[in-house]
Scaffold this motif. Structure first.
Motif, PDB file in Angstrom:
ATOM      1  N   ALA A  63       0.832  -1.210   0.000  1.00 24.71           N
ATOM      2  CA  ALA A  63       0.000   0.000   0.000  1.00 24.71           C
ATOM      3  C   ALA A  63       0.866   1.259   0.000  1.00 24.71           C
ATOM      4  CB  ALA A  63      -0.925  -0.002   1.210  1.00 24.71           C
ATOM      5  N   GLN A  64       1.892   1.273   0.829  1.00 23.55           N
ATOM      6  CA  GLN A  64       2.775   2.446   0.880  1.00 23.55           C
ATOM      7  C   GLN A  64       3.479   2.660  -0.448  1.00 23.55           C
ATOM      8  OE1 GLN A  64       4.896   3.039   4.916  1.00 23.55           O
ATOM      9  NE2 GLN A  64       4.423   0.849   4.850  1.00 23.55           N
ATOM     10  N   GLN A  65       3.974   1.566  -1.039  1.00 23.76           N
ATOM     11  CA  GLN A  65       4.676   1.681  -2.318  1.00 23.76           C
ATOM     12  C   GLN A  65       3.758   2.224  -3.414  1.00 23.76           C
ATOM     13  OE1 GLN A  65       6.275  -2.223  -3.094  1.00 23.76           O
ATOM     14  NE2 GLN A  65       7.531  -2.225  -1.243  1.00 23.76           N
ATOM     15  N   THR A  66       2.522   1.732  -3.445  1.00 25.38           N
ATOM     16  CA  THR A  66       1.579   2.167  -4.469  1.00 25.38           C
ATOM     17  C   THR A  66       1.245   3.644  -4.316  1.00 25.38           C
ATOM     18  OG1 THR A  66       0.591  -0.043  -4.616  1.00 25.38           O
ATOM     19  CG2 THR A  66      -0.733   1.806  -5.437  1.00 25.38           C
ATOM     20  N   ILE A  67       0.969   4.061  -3.095  1.00 23.69           N
ATOM     21  CA  ILE A  67       0.591   5.458  -2.863  1.00 23.69           C
ATOM     22  C   ILE A  67       1.759   6.390  -3.173  1.00 23.69           C
ATOM     23  CG2 ILE A  67      -0.039   7.143  -1.079  1.00 23.69           C
ATOM     24  CD1 ILE A  67      -1.707   4.902   0.235  1.00 23.69           C
ATOM     25  N   ARG A  68       2.961   6.018  -2.761  1.00 20.91           N
ATOM     26  CA  ARG A  68       4.122   6.888  -3.006  1.00 20.91           C
ATOM     27  C   ARG A  68       4.496   6.924  -4.481  1.00 20.91           C
ATOM     28  NH1 ARG A  68       6.728   4.589   2.317  1.00 20.91           N
ATOM     29  NH2 ARG A  68       5.996   6.150   3.828  1.00 20.91           N
ATOM     30  N   ALA A  69       4.231   5.843  -5.200  1.00 24.91           N
ATOM     31  CA  ALA A  69       4.505   5.855  -6.641  1.00 24.91           C
ATOM     32  C   ALA A  69       3.581   6.839  -7.349  1.00 24.91           C
ATOM     33  CB  ALA A  69       4.318   4.449  -7.213  1.00 24.91           C
ATOM     34  N   GLU A  70       2.345   6.963  -6.877  1.00 25.97           N
ATOM     35  CA  GLU A  70       1.373   7.870  -7.480  1.00 25.97           C
ATOM     36  C   GLU A  70       1.523   9.300  -6.972  1.00 25.97           C
ATOM     37  OE1 GLU A  70      -2.246   4.580  -7.929  1.00 25.97           O
ATOM     38  OE2 GLU A  70      -2.293   6.076  -6.333  1.00 25.97           O
ATOM     39  N   THR A  71       1.866   9.417  -5.677  1.00 27.25           N
ATOM     40  CA  THR A  71       2.008  10.730  -5.035  1.00 27.25           C
ATOM     41  C   THR A  71       3.320  10.724  -4.256  1.00 27.25           C
ATOM     42  OG1 THR A  71      -0.411  10.760  -4.777  1.00 27.25           O
ATOM     43  CG2 THR A  71       0.848  12.439  -3.576  1.00 27.25           C
ATOM     44  N   PRO A  72       4.427  11.049  -4.917  1.00 28.76           N
ATOM     45  CA  PRO A  72       5.747  10.933  -4.276  1.00 28.76           C
ATOM     46  C   PRO A  72       5.872  11.698  -2.952  1.00 28.76           C
ATOM     47  CG  PRO A  72       5.988  11.263  -6.625  1.00 28.76           C
ATOM     48  CD  PRO A  72       4.537  11.462  -6.326  1.00 28.76           C
ATOM     49  N   GLU A  73       5.139  12.794  -2.807  1.00 21.35           N
ATOM     50  CA  GLU A  73       5.240  13.586  -1.577  1.00 21.35           C
ATOM     51  C   GLU A  73       4.282  13.108  -0.497  1.00 21.35           C
ATOM     52  OE1 GLU A  73       2.124  15.619  -4.180  1.00 21.35           O
ATOM     53  OE2 GLU A  73       3.968  14.447  -4.416  1.00 21.35           O
ATOM     54  N   ALA A  74       3.556  12.003  -0.741  1.00 22.13           N
ATOM     55  CA  ALA A  74       2.567  11.512   0.221  1.00 22.13           C
ATOM     56  C   ALA A  74       3.213  11.193   1.569  1.00 22.13           C
ATOM     57  CB  ALA A  74       1.879  10.272  -0.327  1.00 22.13           C
ATOM     58  N   ASN A  75       2.516  11.563   2.631  1.00 21.41           N
ATOM     59  CA  ASN A  75       2.956  11.290   3.999  1.00 21.41           C
ATOM     60  C   ASN A  75       2.116  10.131   4.535  1.00 21.41           C
ATOM     61  OD1 ASN A  75       3.768  11.283   6.658  1.00 21.41           O
ATOM     62  ND2 ASN A  75       3.458  13.469   6.992  1.00 21.41           N
ATOM     63  N   VAL A  76       2.593   8.907   4.292  1.00 18.14           N
ATOM     64  CA  VAL A  76       1.853   7.716   4.686  1.00 18.14           C
ATOM     65  C   VAL A  76       2.747   6.786   5.492  1.00 18.14           C
ATOM     66  CG1 VAL A  76       0.210   7.751   2.775  1.00 18.14           C
ATOM     67  CG2 VAL A  76       2.394   6.554   2.494  1.00 18.14           C
ATOM     68  N   GLU A  77       2.131   6.069   6.408  1.00 27.85           N
ATOM     69  CA  GLU A  77       2.853   5.034   7.144  1.00 27.85           C
ATOM     70  C   GLU A  77       1.888   3.899   7.460  1.00 27.85           C
ATOM     71  OE1 GLU A  77       3.585   5.762  11.513  1.00 27.85           O
ATOM     72  OE2 GLU A  77       3.202   7.838  10.898  1.00 27.85           O
ATOM     73  N   TRP A  78       2.465   2.769   7.843  1.00 28.90           N
ATOM     74  CA  TRP A  78       1.669   1.590   8.164  1.00 28.90           C
ATOM     75  C   TRP A  78       2.036   1.110   9.552  1.00 28.90           C
ATOM     76  CZ3 TRP A  78       3.235  -3.444   9.313  1.00 28.90           C
ATOM     77  CH2 TRP A  78       2.205  -4.388   9.424  1.00 28.90           C
ATOM     78  N   VAL A  79       1.021   0.703  10.310  1.00 26.83           N
ATOM     79  CA  VAL A  79       1.215   0.193  11.670  1.00 26.83           C
ATOM     80  C   VAL A  79       0.503  -1.149  11.788  1.00 26.83           C
ATOM     81  CG1 VAL A  79       0.751   0.596  14.119  1.00 26.83           C
ATOM     82  CG2 VAL A  79       1.387   2.508  12.648  1.00 26.83           C
ATOM     83  N   HIS A  80       1.162  -2.107  12.411  1.00 25.17           N
ATOM     84  CA  HIS A  80       0.545  -3.429  12.602  1.00 25.17           C
ATOM     85  C   HIS A  80      -0.369  -3.435  13.814  1.00 25.17           C
ATOM     86  CE1 HIS A  80       0.235  -7.395  14.533  1.00 25.17           C
ATOM     87  NE2 HIS A  80       0.177  -7.848  13.292  1.00 25.17           N
ATOM     88  N   CYS A  81      -1.551  -4.037  13.658  1.00 24.26           N
ATOM     89  CA  CYS A  81      -2.416  -4.300  14.807  1.00 24.26           C
ATOM     90  C   CYS A  81      -3.456  -5.340  14.425  1.00 24.26           C
ATOM     91  CB  CYS A  81      -3.122  -3.031  15.286  1.00 24.26           C
ATOM     92  SG  CYS A  81      -4.061  -3.291  16.835  1.00 24.26           S
ATOM     93  N   ASP A  82      -3.666  -6.296  15.312  1.00 21.52           N
ATOM     94  CA  ASP A  82      -4.735  -7.277  15.188  1.00 21.52           C
ATOM     95  C   ASP A  82      -5.893  -6.777  16.036  1.00 21.52           C
ATOM     96  OD1 ASP A  82      -6.485  -9.384  15.227  1.00 21.52           O
ATOM     97  OD2 ASP A  82      -5.057 -10.857  15.996  1.00 21.52           O
ATOM     98  N   LEU A  83      -6.967  -6.338  15.405  1.00 27.31           N
ATOM     99  CA  LEU A  83      -8.094  -5.775  16.139  1.00 27.31           C
ATOM    100  C   LEU A  83      -8.873  -6.839  16.902  1.00 27.31           C
ATOM    101  CD1 LEU A  83      -9.367  -3.082  13.644  1.00 27.31           C
ATOM    102  CD2 LEU A  83      -8.082  -2.750  15.741  1.00 27.31           C
ATOM    103  N   GLY A  84      -8.529  -8.085  16.699  1.00 31.85           N
ATOM    104  CA  GLY A  84      -9.114  -9.160  17.482  1.00 31.85           C
ATOM    105  C   GLY A  84      -8.298  -9.474  18.712  1.00 31.85           C
TER     106      GLY A  84
END
Length: 336
Positions: A63-84
């Motif tokens: 997801a991060q790679q796709t978004i940054r490829a489309e919007t290089p200046e995008a400020n995105v990050e990913w965090v792991h969590c199991d909501l269960g």
């Protein structure tokens, strides 16, 4: 199919593409996959800082790679969590609350589709635990940050929004649902559609009678909580119909959903509208349920029952405290 129809005839949900969200911050559960990803992608392309929360690391990386490829200046990050896993929810979202300065958008999009009965890490029906209870707890852990945000900066910035990805499938909730205790929730005799439908009913009730009535109105918080129906969307989650209903029935349901459903981008429009439309605040549409952008939904009698909403609220508090202790929940009136 619906995406093809929209491109060729214009028939379909009204497209929503936010344009300028610089300086705003979003947390999107399920934000690296399916509808949640499309919401994250659209917010990030408009300049919003986006934190995507998912269980699978490979989804976060892609997801991060796709978004940054489309919007290089995008400020995105990913965090792991199991909501269960309520203990993990507390740890992850306490960390987010403590390191973020503000929170403008909270999107509750994580979940599992219609599937067979099973329990999560806390011994709770996994549909209810992942789709509803974990997200209730996310709201609680991030609420101080949400209620703080309107006071930041000059003027009167738009109020923070909390948007639940509910569904018209709330109509499939068991007719005798009472939200009275864990024994009722952990009922292996319920079918996959009933288990899923009950969680979507719970989301609508939480937005309407939980957050809007018991928290926002009571505290005079300048925050808006709504629920939306994204439509039948042809994501990979539709493959779970094969697990829910083994045999030809599951295969046919999967085929139908993939053939006639909306694409994930179309599925994101209801949530994006609810997150960004001035109408929500201008007309004080707190607690509302929308079936499409700017289209109020028609809830079932269960979803319009304040007594059922009250029972769900009390059960949610009790389950979290039973699993994590009496101090597990933050005061809904606490300041960040």
């Amino acid at each position: 199919m619906q995406s093809i129809l929209q491109k060729t005839t214009g028939i379909g949900p009204t497209p929503v593409h936010p344009e300028d969200l610089r300086g705003r911050v979003a947390v999107v559960t399920g934000g690296a996959f399916g509808i949640g990803f499309e919401i994250s992608r659209s917010l990030a392309s408009a300049g919003c800082r986006v934190i995507m929360v998912n269980r699978k690391e490979e989804q976060g990386d892609e997801a991060q790679q796709t978004i940054r490829a489309e919007t290089p200046e995008a400020n995105v990050e990913w965090v792991h969590c199991d909501l269960g896993n309520l203990s993990e929810v507390r740890s992850v979202f306490t960390g987010l609350r403590e390191r973020l300065d503000r929170l403008d958008f909270l999107v509750l999009s994580a979940g599992i589709n219609t599937n067979q009965y099973g329990v999560d890490a806390d011994g709770i029906d996994r549909h209810f635990g992942v789709n509803y209870l974990g997200q209730y707890y996310v709201c609680n852990q991030l609420w101080p940050l949400l209620r703080k945000t309107p006071g930041l900066g000059d003027g009167k910035p738009p109020a923070p929004r909390v948007v639940f990805l509910a569904s018209e499938m709330h109509r499939a909730a068991p007719s005798n649902v009472r939200f009275e205790g864990l024994d009722e929730i952990n009922n292996p005799n319920l079918g996959p559609t009933e288990l899923y439908g009950r969680t979507k009913l719970a989301m609508i009730l939480l937005a309407k009678y939980g957050l809007a009535d018991k928290v926002i109105k009571t505290n005079s918080d300048r925050v808006y909580a709504v629920s939306v129906h994204p439509g039948a969307v042809n994501t990979a989650m539709q493959q779970q119909w094969k697990d829910a209903y083994p045999g030809i029935t599951g295969k046919m349901l999967t085929w139908a959903m993939l053939a006639f459903g909306r694409d994930p981008e179309q599925g994101s429009y209801s949530a994006l509208w609810a997150l960004t439309s001035p109408k929500i605040e201008d007309e004080n549409l707190n607690g509302y349920y929308f079936s499409d952008p700017d289209t109020p939904g028609k809830e079932t009698a269960q979803a319009s029952d304040p007594a059922l909403g009250d029972a769900l609220w009390k059960l949610s508090e009790r389950l979290v405290k039973d699993k994590l202790g009496e101090d597990a929940l933050l005061d809904w009136n606490a300041a960040a």
